[in-house]
Design an enzyme around this catalytic site. Structure first.
Site, PDB file in Angstrom:
ATOM      1  N   ASP A 125       0.776  -1.255  -0.009  1.00  0.00           N
ATOM      2  CA  ASP A 125       0.115   0.137   0.159  1.00  0.00           C
ATOM      3  C   ASP A 125       0.869   1.044   0.093  1.00  0.00           C
ATOM      4  O   ASP A 125       1.894   1.393  -0.495  1.00  0.00           O
ATOM      5  CB  ASP A 125      -1.139   0.009   0.998  1.00  0.00           C
ATOM      6  CG  ASP A 125      -2.111   0.648   0.897  1.00  0.00           C
ATOM      7  OD1 ASP A 125      -2.492   1.797   0.920  1.00  0.00           O
ATOM      8  OD2 ASP A 125      -3.297  -0.046   0.890  1.00  0.00           O
ATOM      9  N   HIS A 367      -3.822   6.186   3.346  1.00  0.00           N
ATOM     10  CA  HIS A 367      -4.515   5.049   3.097  1.00  0.00           C
ATOM     11  C   HIS A 367      -3.993   3.559   3.444  1.00  0.00           C
ATOM     12  O   HIS A 367      -4.579   2.642   4.091  1.00  0.00           O
ATOM     13  CB  HIS A 367      -4.529   4.894   1.474  1.00  0.00           C
ATOM     14  CG  HIS A 367      -5.285   3.905   0.783  1.00  0.00           C
ATOM     15  ND1 HIS A 367      -4.876   2.548   0.462  1.00  0.00           N
ATOM     16  CD2 HIS A 367      -6.597   3.947   0.399  1.00  0.00           C
ATOM     17  CE1 HIS A 367      -5.747   2.104  -0.200  1.00  0.00           C
ATOM     18  NE2 HIS A 367      -6.799   2.801  -0.334  1.00  0.00           N
ATOM     19  N   SER A 553     -11.103  -0.713  -1.262  1.00  0.00           N
ATOM     20  CA  SER A 553      -9.609  -0.668  -0.468  1.00  0.00           C
ATOM     21  C   SER A 553     -10.009  -1.262   0.999  1.00  0.00           C
ATOM     22  O   SER A 553      -9.128  -1.572   1.666  1.00  0.00           O
ATOM     23  CB  SER A 553      -9.244   0.607  -0.512  1.00  0.00           C
ATOM     24  OG  SER A 553      -8.518   0.922  -1.729  1.00  0.00           O
TER      25      SER A 553
END
Length: 1374
Positions: A125, A367, A553
């Site tokens: 990620d 994220h 996600s």
């Protein structure tokens, strides 16, 4: 028992109910469907509103939404449907971190020790912050984060420079020192003095040094915050200096109320200049950020590193290198640092390549930390906030490159896989992806297959956020057989709690934006679903503990955490872990989210259930770990091979088709041939979910070598629309296992448009929140665009709709058009979009899942589509550079259309070959593939020049626009100017960058483990593309006659095309004198051409082809330049004799020789002096010779006696000056010459050269006089020296503009000499701005010395930071 309606064929099962049939009643949902968001890969959007398709925050899967929430709470939730759903405090907190939906809470309650303990997850990620809330320890007290790695290289620092400490413990750092300008040496001392801590062990005494700009390590959001805070402090200092300057001017004005004296006026002007300069600096302030100095050394056991961060701190005692607690690679001691209190940004250090590379690891967006928190967070005092598997450990593999705004790179992906294998991870979670033109294909997919099949890692990835249309799953999660693709589900509790909707939906559903299958080769695309939103930890630099994000996600780590619970149980119970058996358990125990079989394309096999999957795994522990590779091919054909059956177009729905299915059992690498492969034999009972449409044999005996069988698909009696079926195999001996393989059969039978003109209407479609209507239309042959109208009615509050269309063409990414439409009241809206004739088009209209919740009003939609089209014989037009036009045949096949062609050329592409190619082996462990192969790198260097500033974009057609569906590993480019300053960088998706005029190098970095592939790329053609200015855009003309472009008649404007009748027109080439300058032979002008016009377009619409719904590329190849007519003309007959001309040639040859001689050593300088003296005696007073001798003196370096050297320069300059008849030169330029007179023009060129030689001599003499004055100091200054400088300056002033960039330095030095520092700075700034070329380093050195003299420390510090930006000592690492 009998199978339920999910499988229509009655089957007798074993006594135990098959796992895949269990389905709690409260999960059954009614008709309304599901979807939400999409985006292009370049920006993988997020949205704070949770219902938008656009916005830029960070790059995860396209469209992941993000919203801020206060930290401190979390929890579980109720599954599925709860009518009259109400939250209490506990269920609200539980909804923020959903776990009940997948049975994770029930499983941990029943098995507290199986909470992920013993499992390691690799998070591919944007990077994980090890300081984030809940990511310090596991539930059993072990370290949570085992390693933090920047796989992209975005934080790499070149620390190959080695220095030694002096007796006082000082070392010379790599960045610019605090005392930059050395007036004696007239250059900047690169290398700040750093004090090393005397307690640091360094047996070798060698210190590796490097530097990095802080902003290169931070996200755009954090950088913006820091810039605002630093600007505020800088403004305060600048205002102080402005106040001082105003005070000095006021004091002067009070003392000299009306000064008449010229010197006093100059003083007044200088004081005013200082105020103006400070104010202008505030307007042009551009903070490039603090500079971090890095030091790396070996302490005898480990490589260690320390950072000097003084430039971040207000207190000079903070951030010193000696006070830094040294760090080693994170995986060894698991320690991290924070740059400063201001940024609150966590970082990790890793040392590579024997101390020559230091990697500073930061995250490129929140994220990755959020994803890691969903999967594994552990909060000892806030258990409701725990992630799904609080006992699991993780490694952070940063694949989102900070330099590219968090976009993933091939290098990052490959290194991440290497790290996951090296750390013996059990799971990989990757919440990244993009569309692909070839599913289950590419270099990365090949490596993933190896990791899954050989090393038994379970790879989980997000399916994408590009729904609601079908075939929108992204790579790699939704398109790769070895990866478990996860769709995003939202429960009523999540809607009520995390999303704070007024009234939650009655039942759980898939988010509207969650991507749907099937893939273009028929695979289902989505494997399972999991909760797609959570309030989870985020990095400390966000200045909050947690944040709400939603997207696939978030669904992927939720599923990954659930799988970690299963692995934890399997390890504890001694069950072998295999991605094959785990996936089968997940898919066969998931609970369907909808009763409709077609909704499997949205949800996969359903919402995963951890506890049920665990029971399945226990029962199948003795079943061989096998996956079943499915290859399907239509009978009678050899290609293409697919993984399912996807009948999409009308032609294949008109008759039955027969298909051959190859089922190949696949064991893990290393499986025993005798103990596992030979004994493998399964009796398979084959079933079809609908025998009237899909027929298959009843039984199959399957061995290790695989088996094929045929199936027949008959869609002829099906109604128009979507139909989904499966052929699945069940183990006769263990039917409780459920389907052990499935062959998806998707049929989208399109309706045929029969109306004339071709139009279709869908009336009174009813919508509730989350509902999707799909329509499939056979686009008529000849259609090229659609004009559509959407009329809404019957609702009160605002409604939000997603309108998508998708067509699938061979070897292309799905052709998708999308629009997000908001209706605040009943009204109509119009759209236009391109289509491909003869291909089925899906129209998906969806009311956003949370739009209209609480209203109870049904929205009525009427949707009308009208097809238009102009067919042409050439879609892409190439003008070959000749004067001949190109003939175009146009035809309207559907209905009458107005033919109104428009074409322009608005871009230029210039091709380049590399001037250098270097192939190297990357010896670091992070570049050694799991197979043992070492990665190789090819660096190609290209040179290009811009005559004017332009916005350019590099293009490599072979490599661009593909990350996953390419067999090449990675690419990265950097564009740098002549000072090595990097002006632009990018990878597979090049970005346009504005560059000033000048010369540039572009370095292209390619990686692969196959040297033969890289060898073939050594002459790779690269294009530099730039947009033409508006005034340069060429609009092309159309003609009705072939001679029109030359004769100038027969211009074509428009006509009406009648069906069945072709019309021909001619496209003329551009007029040669309108071609843009600097368009070399072989370059290409690019543009667009369109033929039709929208029926609802305004008068101006249609003139620009790019604005029309359908346009095609047009290319013009630039021909050779016209021959120069003046070339080859003989010059006037020379009046000189042959012997005279020979003598001149010999003289000029001798001058060329002396100009080429080196003067690096004393011996070479001595030889040069002897030759100079000899030539001067041979050709006395010959100005060109004397000018070359002066030039040679100026080129000398490392001169010991500087005063003597400058005196020699003055003498040489005087010789040039004395050799020139200044009166003759002045007289010549006072008269105008006849440009038609060739002899006069030749004399003009000669005189201009002489004038330039005179000016250069005067200029260099003035500089030398100033240097002598500076070196001797003010105490030795005499009036004679001053007069010499002033006299010389005034003489030079007669011949040139002293404010020009070439001679302005002398004006600046003169103003400085007179104490007018403000005037000196003003002149210097103007000189640097006027010069089109990049300013020279010496000018910035001079500016810094002036700032030091004037005492503006804040400006001096600002310019010092910019010095390293403008003049870096070396190129950065890739």
């Amino acid at each position: 028992m009998q199978i339920t309606s999910l499988y229509n064929k009655p089957v007798n099962w074993a006594d135990e109910t098959p796992f895949f049939l269990h389905r709690p009643s409260y999960l059954i949902k009614s008709k309304p469907n599901k979807k939400l968001f999409q985006s292009r890969r370049q920006h993988f959007n997020t949205s704070k509103s949770n219902n938008s398709r656009s916005g830029l925050f960070f790059k995860g899967m396209p469209g992941d939404s993000i919203a801020k929430t206060s930290g401190g709470y979390g929890g579980g939730d109720e599954n599925g449907s709860l009518r009259n759903f109400k939250l209490n405090e506990s269920t609200f907190l539980a909804s923020l971190m959903p776990k009940k939906e997948i049975g994770a809470d029930r499983f941990i309650e029943a098995h507290p020790q199986y909470d992920g303990r013993g499992t390691i997850i690799a998070i591919f990620d944007s990077g994980v912050d090890p300081a984030a809330s809940g990511l310090q320890v596991t539930s059993d007290g072990k370290p949570k984060v085992l390693d933090v790695i920047d796989c992209t290289g975005s934080g790499d620092i070149d620390t190959s420079k080695v220095v030694k400490a002096d007796a006082n413990g000082f070392i010379q750092g790599a960045s610019v020192g605090s005392s930059l300008f050395n007036p004696e040496l007239s250059f900047f001392e690169i290398g700040v003095s750093l004090v090393v801590n005397s307690s640091w062990k360094n047996p070798s005494g060698e210190w590796h040094v490097g530097y990095k700009f802080l902003y290169e390590l931070l996200t755009g959001t954090l950088t913006s915050r820091l810039k605002k805070e630093r600007k505020k402090k800088w403004d305060e200092k600048n205002q102080e200096e402005i106040a001082k300057a105003v005070k000095h001017l006021d004091e002067f004005n009070q003392k000299h109320s009306n000064p008449e004296d010229a010197d006093l006026k100059r003083v007044h002007e200088d004081l005013q200049n200082r105020i103006d300069l400070l104010r202008k600096q505030a307007d042009s302030y551009d903070d490039k950020g603090p500079i971090i100095d890095a030091v790396v050394w070996h302490d005898g056991e480990l490589w260690r590193a320390a950072l000097d961060t003084q430039s971040l701190e207000d207190d000079s005692d903070c951030g010193k290198l000696a006070n830094f607690v040294p760090l080693t690679n994170y995986r060894i001691e698991r320690k991290y640092g924070v740059f400063s209190k201001l940024d609150a940004c966590t970082f990790v250090l890793n040392v590579y390549s024997d101390g020559n590379i230091l990697s500073i690891v930061t995250d490129s967006s929140p994220h990755g930390t959020h994803v890691a928190g969903i999967a594994t967070a552990f909060h000892p005092k806030e258990s409701l906030l725990n992630g799904v598997a609080p006992g699991a450990q993780l490694i952070s593999c940063k694949i989102g490159d900070t330099r590219l705004g968090s976009m993933e790179t091939g290098t990052g992906l490959t290194r991440a896989l290497i790290a996951a294998v090296e750390h013996k991870c059990d799971l990989i979670n990757m919440s990244y992806g993009e569309p692909t033109l070839l599913p289950d294909y590419g270099r990365f997919i090949d490596l993933v297959n190896e990791v899954v099949n050989k090393h038994r890692l379970i790879f989980v990835s997000s399916a994408g956020n590009s729904g609601p249309a079908l075939s929108t799953v992204g790579a790699p999660g939704g398109t790769s057989s070895s990866i478990i693709g996860v769709g995003a589900y939202v429960s009523p509790a999540m809607a009520a709690g995390a999303h704070c909707v007024v009234e939650p939906p009655a039942e759980g559903l898939e988010y509207t934006w969650s991507s749907r299958g099937p893939t273009s080769d028929g695979d289902i695309g989505v494997s399972i679903s999991a909760p797609g939103g959570a309030v989870a930890p985020v990095p400390t630099w966000t200045l909050q503990k947690r944040m709400l994000m939603n997207g696939t996600s978030m669904a992927s780590p939720s599923a990954c955490g659930g799988i970690a619970l299963l692995i934890s149980a399997m390890k504890a119970e001694g069950i072998p872990v295999s991605p094959y058996s785990v996936r089968k358990a997940l898919e066969n125990t998931s609970v369907p989210v909808s009763e409709s079989p077609a909704d499997k394309l949205s949800t996969g096999q359903g919402l995963m259930q951890v506890d049920r999957a665990h029971d399945y795994i226990k029962q199948s522990r003795n079943i061989p770990c096998v996956c079943y590779e499915i290859k399907v091919i239509q009978s009678g054909k050899t290609t293409p091979t697919s993984r399912g059956i996807y009948l999409r177009d009308a032609s294949v729905c008109k008759q039955p088709t027969e298909w051959t299915v190859q089922v190949q059992p696949k064991f893990h690498d290393g499986a025993s041939k005798l103990e596992e492969l030979v004994p493998f034999e399964e009796c398979i009972e084959l079933h079809s979910t609908e025998n009237t449409v899909v027929r298959a044999p009843e039984y199959l005996l399957l061995t290790n070598n695989g088996r094929s069988f045929n199936i027949v698909v008959d869609p002829t009696k099906l109604s128009d629309g979507l139909h989904y079926y499966e052929v699945y195999g069940v183990d006769c001996r263990a039917p409780w296992r459920g389907p052990i393989f499935r062959i998806p059969v998707t049929i989208t039978k399109p309706m045929t448009v029969k109306n004339q003109p071709p139009a279709v209407s869908f009336s009174r479609m009813s919508f509730l929140p989350g509902h999707i209507e799909r329509r499939y239309i056979e686009v008529p042959l000849g259609a090229t665009w659609v004009e559509a109208t959407m009329q809404t009615s019957g609702f009160d509050t605002t409604r939000r709709f997603f309108v998508d269309t998708v067509q699938i063409c061979p070897l292309q990414r799905p052709l998708k058009w999308e629009s997000v439409v908001t209706f605040s009241s009943p009204t109509a809206k119009s759209f236009a979009f391109p289509v491909v004739g003869g291909q089925t088009m899906e129209l998906a209209v969806a009311q956003f899942w949370s739009s209209g919740i609480g209203s109870h009003e049904t929205t009525i939609v009427d949707f009308e589509i009208v097809f238009h089209g102009i067919s042409i014989n050439k879609e892409e037009i190439i003008l070959d550079g000749s004067e001949a036009p190109v003939r175009i045949d146009a035809e309207a096949l559907l209905s009458s259309e107005k033919l109104a062609p428009a074409a322009n050329l608005n871009k230029i592409r210039v091709p380049y070959r590399p001037i250098d190619a270097k192939l190297s082996t990357l010896t670091e462990n992070r570049d050694k593939l799991p197979s043992g192969k070492q990665t190789l790198a090819l660096t190609l260097t290209y040179k290009f020049k811009l005559e004017d500033g332009a916005e350019v974009k590099p293009q490599v057609p072979l490599l661009n626009n593909r990350i996953y569906d390419t067999k090449f590993e990675s690419q990265f480019y950097m564009i740098s100017d002549s000072n090595k300053r990097v002006c632009a960088m990018g990878d597979v998706y090049p970005n346009a960058a504005k560059l000033p005029k000048g010369e540039y190098n572009l370095r292209l970095y390619l990686r692969h483990d196959n040297v033969q592939y890289l060898e073939k790329m050594k002459q790779l053609v690269l294009f530099i593309e730039r947009n033409l200015d508006d005034k340069e855009v060429i609009r092309l003309n159309f003609f009705s006659e072939p001679d029109g472009p030359v004769m100038g008649n027969g211009a074509f404007k428009s006509s009406v095309l009648v069906p069945g009748k072709k019309e021909a027109i001619y496209l003329g080439p551009p007029v040669k004198d309108k071609l843009p300058k600097n368009a070399p032979q072989g370059s290409m002008l690019l543009g667009a051409i369109s033929y039709g016009k929208l029926s609802f377009a305004g008068q101006d619409k249609g003139k620009s082809p790019q604005k029309n719904p359908v346009s095609y590329q047009i290319t013009y190849v630039v021909p050779p330049n016209k021959v120069d007519e003046e070339k080859g003309k003989s010059s006037s007959t020379s009046s000189k004799t042959v012997s005279e001309r020979l003598e001149e040639e010999v003289r000029d040859a001798k001058i060329r020789v002396i100009s080429s001689l080196k003067q690096d050593t004393d011996e070479e300088r001595s030889e040069w002096k002897k030759l100079s003296a000899s030539l001067k005696s041979e050709y006395p007073d010959y100005t060109p010779l004397l000018a070359k001798i002066l030039e040679g003196l100026l080129s000398q370096s490392n001169v010991e006696d500087k005063i003597r050297h400058h005196e020699e320069v003055i003498d040489a300059a005087n010789e040039v000056i004395d050799s020139i008849d200044k009166d003759e030169v002045a007289k010549f330029f006072s008269l105008k010459s006849d440009p038609e007179d060739e002899e006069a023009e030749n004399m003009k060129k000669k005189m201009m050269t002489t004038r330039d030689q005179l000016a250069e001599a005067l200029y260099q003499k003035g500089l030398a006089l100033m240097e002598i004055e500076s070196l001797k100091g003010e105490k030795d200054e005499t009036e004679v020296t001053k007069d010499l400088f002033e006299d010389n300056f005034k003489e030079l002033q007669k011949w040139v503009d002293m404010k020009s960039s070439k001679y302005g330095t002398l004006l600046v030095l003169r103003e400085r000499r007179r104490g007018r520092l403000g005037a000196a700075l003003k002149a210097l700034n103007e000189m640097m701005q006027d010069n089109g070329d990049p300013p020279k380093k010496k000018l910035y050195e001079l500016k810094l010395s002036l700032l030091d003299d004037i005492g503006w420390d804040h400006l001096a510090t600002y310019e010092k930071q910019w010095m390293l930006v403008r003049f870096p000592p070396s190129m950065p690492l890739f």
